[in-house]
Design a protein around this motif. Structure first.
Motif, PDB file in Angstrom:
ATOM      1  N   LYS A  35       0.860  -1.185   0.000  1.00 41.50           N
ATOM      2  CA  LYS A  35       0.000   0.000   0.000  1.00 41.50           C
ATOM      3  C   LYS A  35       0.892   1.230   0.000  1.00 41.50           C
ATOM      4  N   GLY A  36       0.719   2.073  -1.018  1.00 41.20           N
ATOM      5  CA  GLY A  36       1.557   3.269  -1.104  1.00 41.20           C
ATOM      6  C   GLY A  36       3.020   2.898  -1.240  1.00 41.20           C
ATOM      7  N   VAL A  37       3.867   3.477  -0.387  1.00 39.32           N
ATOM      8  CA  VAL A  37       5.312   3.196  -0.472  1.00 39.32           C
ATOM      9  C   VAL A  37       5.713   2.004   0.396  1.00 39.32           C
ATOM     10  N   TYR A  38       4.739   1.367   1.035  1.00 37.04           N
ATOM     11  CA  TYR A  38       5.067   0.282   1.956  1.00 37.04           C
ATOM     12  C   TYR A  38       4.691  -1.094   1.407  1.00 37.04           C
ATOM     13  N   LEU A  39       5.477  -2.087   1.809  1.00 36.56           N
ATOM     14  CA  LEU A  39       5.216  -3.489   1.487  1.00 36.56           C
ATOM     15  C   LEU A  39       5.319  -4.299   2.778  1.00 36.56           C
ATOM     16  N   TRP A  40       4.559  -5.386   2.864  1.00 38.21           N
ATOM     17  CA  TRP A  40       4.578  -6.235   4.060  1.00 38.21           C
ATOM     18  C   TRP A  40       4.916  -7.672   3.681  1.00 38.21           C
TER      19      TRP A  40
ATOM     20  N   ALA B 291       8.354   0.590 -12.226  1.00 39.19           N
ATOM     21  CA  ALA B 291       6.990   0.189 -12.589  1.00 39.19           C
ATOM     22  C   ALA B 291       5.981   0.611 -11.527  1.00 39.19           C
ATOM     23  N   ALA B 292       6.433   0.742 -10.265  1.00 37.12           N
ATOM     24  CA  ALA B 292       5.524   1.092  -9.162  1.00 37.12           C
ATOM     25  C   ALA B 292       5.630   2.580  -8.815  1.00 37.12           C
ATOM     26  N   SER B 293       5.689   3.412  -9.839  1.00 40.79           N
ATOM     27  CA  SER B 293       5.867   4.853  -9.617  1.00 40.79           C
ATOM     28  C   SER B 293       4.707   5.495  -8.864  1.00 40.79           C
ATOM     29  N   PHE B 294       3.525   4.876  -8.919  1.00 40.21           N
ATOM     30  CA  PHE B 294       2.353   5.452  -8.255  1.00 40.21           C
ATOM     31  C   PHE B 294       2.157   4.879  -6.856  1.00 40.21           C
ATOM     32  N   GLY B 295       3.151   4.133  -6.376  1.00 37.92           N
ATOM     33  CA  GLY B 295       2.971   3.407  -5.127  1.00 37.92           C
ATOM     34  C   GLY B 295       2.188   2.136  -5.413  1.00 37.92           C
TER      35      GLY B 295
ATOM     36  N   ALA C 139      -7.465   1.483 -20.251  1.00 34.37           N
ATOM     37  CA  ALA C 139      -8.125   2.179 -19.137  1.00 34.37           C
ATOM     38  C   ALA C 139      -7.132   2.499 -18.029  1.00 34.37           C
ATOM     39  N   VAL C 140      -6.284   1.532 -17.702  1.00 39.73           N
ATOM     40  CA  VAL C 140      -5.284   1.743 -16.647  1.00 39.73           C
ATOM     41  C   VAL C 140      -4.214   2.736 -17.119  1.00 39.73           C
ATOM     42  N   GLY C 141      -3.775   2.602 -18.372  1.00 37.45           N
ATOM     43  CA  GLY C 141      -2.767   3.514 -18.907  1.00 37.45           C
ATOM     44  C   GLY C 141      -3.244   4.956 -18.897  1.00 37.45           C
ATOM     45  N   LEU C 142      -4.492   5.172 -19.305  1.00 37.50           N
ATOM     46  CA  LEU C 142      -5.058   6.530 -19.284  1.00 37.50           C
ATOM     47  C   LEU C 142      -5.153   7.048 -17.854  1.00 37.50           C
ATOM     48  N   ALA C 143      -5.619   6.198 -16.934  1.00 36.99           N
ATOM     49  CA  ALA C 143      -5.724   6.603 -15.527  1.00 36.99           C
ATOM     50  C   ALA C 143      -4.344   6.930 -14.958  1.00 36.99           C
ATOM     51  N   ALA C 144      -3.320   6.168 -15.370  1.00 35.02           N
ATOM     52  CA  ALA C 144      -1.953   6.417 -14.896  1.00 35.02           C
ATOM     53  C   ALA C 144      -1.461   7.789 -15.376  1.00 35.02           C
TER      54      ALA C 144
ATOM     55  N   PRO D 231      12.174   5.089  -5.630  1.00 36.24           N
ATOM     56  CA  PRO D 231      10.934   4.860  -4.876  1.00 36.24           C
ATOM     57  C   PRO D 231       9.714   5.371  -5.635  1.00 36.24           C
ATOM     58  N   PRO D 232       8.522   4.974  -5.211  1.00 30.43           N
ATOM     59  CA  PRO D 232       7.311   5.560  -5.790  1.00 30.43           C
ATOM     60  C   PRO D 232       7.366   7.092  -5.724  1.00 30.43           C
ATOM     61  N   LEU D 233       6.814   7.737  -6.742  1.00 29.65           N
ATOM     62  CA  LEU D 233       6.821   9.202  -6.784  1.00 29.65           C
ATOM     63  C   LEU D 233       5.897   9.801  -5.723  1.00 29.65           C
ATOM     64  N   THR D 234       5.113   8.954  -5.071  1.00 27.09           N
ATOM     65  CA  THR D 234       4.170   9.397  -4.036  1.00 27.09           C
ATOM     66  C   THR D 234       4.832   9.478  -2.659  1.00 27.09           C
ATOM     67  N   ILE D 235       6.121   9.164  -2.578  1.00 29.61           N
ATOM     68  CA  ILE D 235       6.816   9.125  -1.289  1.00 29.61           C
ATOM     69  C   ILE D 235       6.837  10.509  -0.631  1.00 29.61           C
ATOM     70  N   GLU D 236       6.857  10.538   0.690  1.00 24.00           N
ATOM     71  CA  GLU D 236       6.924  11.793   1.457  1.00 24.00           C
ATOM     72  C   GLU D 236       8.386  12.075   1.838  1.00 24.00           C
ATOM     73  N   GLU D 237       8.668  13.349   2.105  1.00 21.74           N
ATOM     74  CA  GLU D 237      10.023  13.728   2.507  1.00 21.74           C
ATOM     75  C   GLU D 237      10.448  12.990   3.783  1.00 21.74           C
TER      76      GLU D 237
END
Length: 405
Positions: A27-32, A48-52, A291-296, A375-381
């Motif tokens: 989920k997001g930048v985390y994996l379990w 490939a996981a640029s969106f988290g 559909a996924v490509g456009l949403a991305a 890392p995903p581009l959604t990462i926080e500082e």
């Protein structure tokens, strides 16, 4: 060893050597892992996981479309592909796009287009077109592509290879100029070499290369599969040099981390060499992929992830460069695409990546004894800071061991 790993080792080909962890959720930048332990993903599945992981908007696009229409092949029109291709062309400044699945397929499409363009437009004699590539390149794993790799393992045992390729040093525009002949169709280049060790060329290299290609009527094809879609702080990495190439390959993040989606995009003059039956793909451009490509693409722009990558990339580079440790040879990169090269006689990047795994940071070594960070581009500082603190601690451990030797 858990059951799924045992089954994979028993029935799976050993063409990968995964790190000793089994990921079950993201989920997001985390994996379990299966014991519930959390890791920060500083690897981003090779961009490939640029969106988290499991981005709600992309998962929604996938599930909505999957319940509506799946693959029908390109024998018919579908109601999703046009909008996806239009958005991709508008954003990249290209005229036309051809959808495929994997990045390697997009590159193969580029090679076919360049050769046919050489024969039908440039007037090169049949079967004598050349394509120039760079030492240290990584464009995929097909027979043709590994044939022009400079990594011995990628070629070993897979010949004979298709002719028509020559390689020049990356970052050396004069070497490109010297290699061009009347038969040269195209120059295929990664604006930043990912697999090669996050190699950043000298400032102005791509602009100079673009001038040389124009001067000699040679196509400039930028492979932006890893470096594109915001990874380096611009939509395309070639834009840092103000370059609009003749053609671009996109993949990885284009599928939102959910499924393989790739594109070959080009100027009309290049793409119009294809006529029906020349090239294709059963799954390329299928409704779910579109559909996924456009949403991305929409998510990339609307969530301002390109600007975020530029801003946080400066922070990541600064933090890594501030680590004072004799093991570090060089820190290089652009945006959230960074490599930390280690002195080979002090520490192996693979050993450092394994140790980072134990402290909750997922990354991987790559060529030139380099640890990669994408890392995903959604990462926080704050998340970058936490990860870099772990990196500094691990490198300190290695430095202490080295000092005792």
């Amino acid at each position: 060893m858990d059951g799924s790993v045992q089954l994979e080792m028993r029935f799976g080909a050993s063409n990968y050597a995964p790190m000793p962890v089994t990921i079950v959720r993201g989920k997001g930048v985390y994996l379990w892992d299966e014991s519930g332990r959390r890791y920060i993903d500083m690897m981003g599945a090779y961009s490939a996981a640029s969106f988290g992981h499991c981005h709600p908007r992309l998962v929604q696009a996938l599930t909505d479309q999957a319940q509506q229409l799946d693959t029908i092949s390109r024998a018919y029109f579908n109601d999703r592909l046009g909008a996806f291709l239009g958005r991709a062309c508008t954003l990249t400044g290209m005229d036309l796009a051809l959808p495929m699945n994997s990045g390697a397929e997009a590159v193969e499409t580029a090679l076919k287009a360049a050769r046919k363009w050489a024969y039908t437009v440039k007037g090169v004699a049949a079967d004598s077109a050349e394509i120039i590539v760079c030492d240290g390149n990584f464009h995929g794993r097909t027979i043709a592509i590994v044939g022009f790799s400079s990594v011995p393992q990628y070629r070993d045992g897979f010949g004979p290879f298709p002719a028509g390729f020559k390689s020049v040093p990356f970052g050396d525009a004069a070497a490109l100029r010297a290699a061009i002949t009347p038969n040269t169709a195209a120059f295929l280049v990664e604006p930043i070499q990912g697999e090669g060790g996050i190699n950043v060329p000298p400032p102005g290299y791509l602009a100079e290369v673009a001038r040389i290609c124009r001067e000699h009527n040679v196509l400039l094809i930028c492979d932006e599969i890893q470096s594109g879609l915001g990874r380096t702080g611009r939509l395309l990495a070639c834009q840092h040099d103000g370059v609009t190439p003749d053609a671009v390959t996109l993949g990885k993040a284009l599928g939102g981390g959910l499924l393989p989606v790739s594109l070959f995009l080009a100027r009309r003059e290049v793409m119009q060499v294809f006529t029906p039956g020349d090239h294709g793909s059963t799954f390329g451009g299928n409704p779910i992929a579109a559909a996924v490509g456009l949403a991305a693409l929409d998510t990339l722009i609307e969530e301002k992830l390109i600007e975020r990558s530029a801003r946080l990339g400066v922070h990541l580079l600064a933090r890594l460069r501030a680590i004072r440790n004799p093991i570090i040879r060089e820190v290089r990169g652009r945006g959230l695409f960074v490599g930390v090269e280690l002195n080979r006689d002090c520490a192996s990047a693979a050993a450092v990546a394994t140790r980072l795994l134990r402290v909750g940071v997922l990354t991987k070594d790559t060529h030139r004894n380099t640890v990669r960070f994408a890392p995903p581009l959604t990462i926080e500082e704050s998340q970058i800071d936490w990860a870099v603190d772990r990196v500094a601690e691990v490198l300190d451990e290695f430095a202490r061991v080295e000092a005792h030797h």
